[in-house]
Write an enzyme that holds these catalytic residues in place. Sequence first.
Site, PDB file in Angstrom:
ATOM      1  N   CYS A  13      36.980  48.003  40.185  1.00 22.92           N
ATOM      2  CA  CYS A  13      36.373  46.800  40.736  1.00 22.92           C
ATOM      3  C   CYS A  13      35.397  46.176  39.733  1.00 22.92           C
ATOM      4  CB  CYS A  13      35.744  47.133  42.089  1.00 22.92           C
ATOM      5  SG  CYS A  13      35.578  45.693  43.138  1.00 22.92           S
TER       6      CYS A  13
ATOM      7  N   HIS B 176      39.044  50.302  45.348  1.00 20.46           N
ATOM      8  CA  HIS B 176      38.132  51.453  45.346  1.00 20.46           C
ATOM      9  C   HIS B 176      38.862  52.730  45.754  1.00 20.46           C
ATOM     10  CE1 HIS B 176      34.284  49.367  44.755  1.00 20.46           C
ATOM     11  NE2 HIS B 176      34.960  48.349  45.257  1.00 20.46           N
TER      12      HIS B 176
ATOM     13  N   GLU C  25      37.991  55.670  45.250  1.00 17.21           N
ATOM     14  CA  GLU C  25      37.019  56.709  45.623  1.00 17.21           C
ATOM     15  C   GLU C  25      36.650  56.636  47.101  1.00 17.21           C
ATOM     16  OE1 GLU C  25      36.369  53.917  44.217  1.00 17.21           O
ATOM     17  OE2 GLU C  25      34.383  53.165  44.795  1.00 17.21           O
TER      18      GLU C  25
HETATM   19  N1  GLN Z   1      32.186  41.290  43.296  1.00 16.09           N
HETATM   20  C1  GLN Z   1      31.668  42.275  42.396  1.00 16.09           C
HETATM   21  C2  GLN Z   1      31.433  41.690  41.000  1.00 16.09           C
HETATM   22  O1  GLN Z   1      31.827  40.597  40.741  1.00 16.09           O
HETATM   23  C3  GLN Z   1      32.579  43.473  42.292  1.00 16.09           C
HETATM   24  C4  GLN Z   1      32.749  44.089  43.645  1.00 16.09           C
HETATM   25  C5  GLN Z   1      32.886  45.575  43.653  1.00 16.09           C
HETATM   26  O2  GLN Z   1      32.724  46.256  42.638  1.00 16.09           O
HETATM   27  N2  GLN Z   1      33.121  46.099  44.848  1.00 16.09           N
HETATM   28  O3  GLN Z   1      30.828  42.326  40.204  1.00 16.09           O
END
Ligand code: GLN
Length: 187
Positions: free
Chosen positions: A79, A170, A172
């Site tokens: 992410c 995610h 995890e």
């Molecule tokens: N929206 C977050 C970003 O732009 C990432 C979201 C996440 O890691 N769950 O950094």
Amino acid sequence: MSRLGVLALQGGYDAHAKALRDLGHAVDEVRTADELAAVEGLVLPGGESTTHLILIDRFALEAPLRAFVASGKPVLATCCGLILCAAEVVSPPQKSFGWVDVTVARNAWGRQVHSFEDTADPDSALGPVGLLFIRAPRIQRVGTGVQVLATYRGEPVLVRQGNVTAGAFHPELTKDRSVHAAVFGRG
Ligand code: GLN
């Protein structure tokens, strides 16, 4: 058993540490160059990528992180981690390290309230891995040197270039440990 690290500046590093321990690995939280030098693999967790960029700068970790990736040790980025690793970030544009030749659009799988759980397409290289999207980046472009390990409704959600594996979701926070196992093996 290998000693692995989770970058622990901000965000969801603790759940990654638990996932790695589930697989039998020893895990250290990494906040300094010395701590990074002591581990054999690294997770760049979810969180807020803008905050991560500020903290990586404040903790003088950019050069050590670049050296770690260049050393060939395995890295799993999820992410926010994917956003940091991308070659290009849009919506809005921001700095990234360019370890995986993809373009990502931030927050493009929907807002926090639209978080959702599902499984990857069954014909994904890694199979129907568990997916959980939280304000996730969308992979808009995949470079030729990048392998797609999982797709969701035909879109890439887990990619690999060299020793860096990066996912929009995610792993995890699901019960499925196959993504961590595919990167780090079992301890
Ligand atoms: N929206 C977050 C970003 O732009 C990432 C979201 C996440 O890691 N769950 O950094």
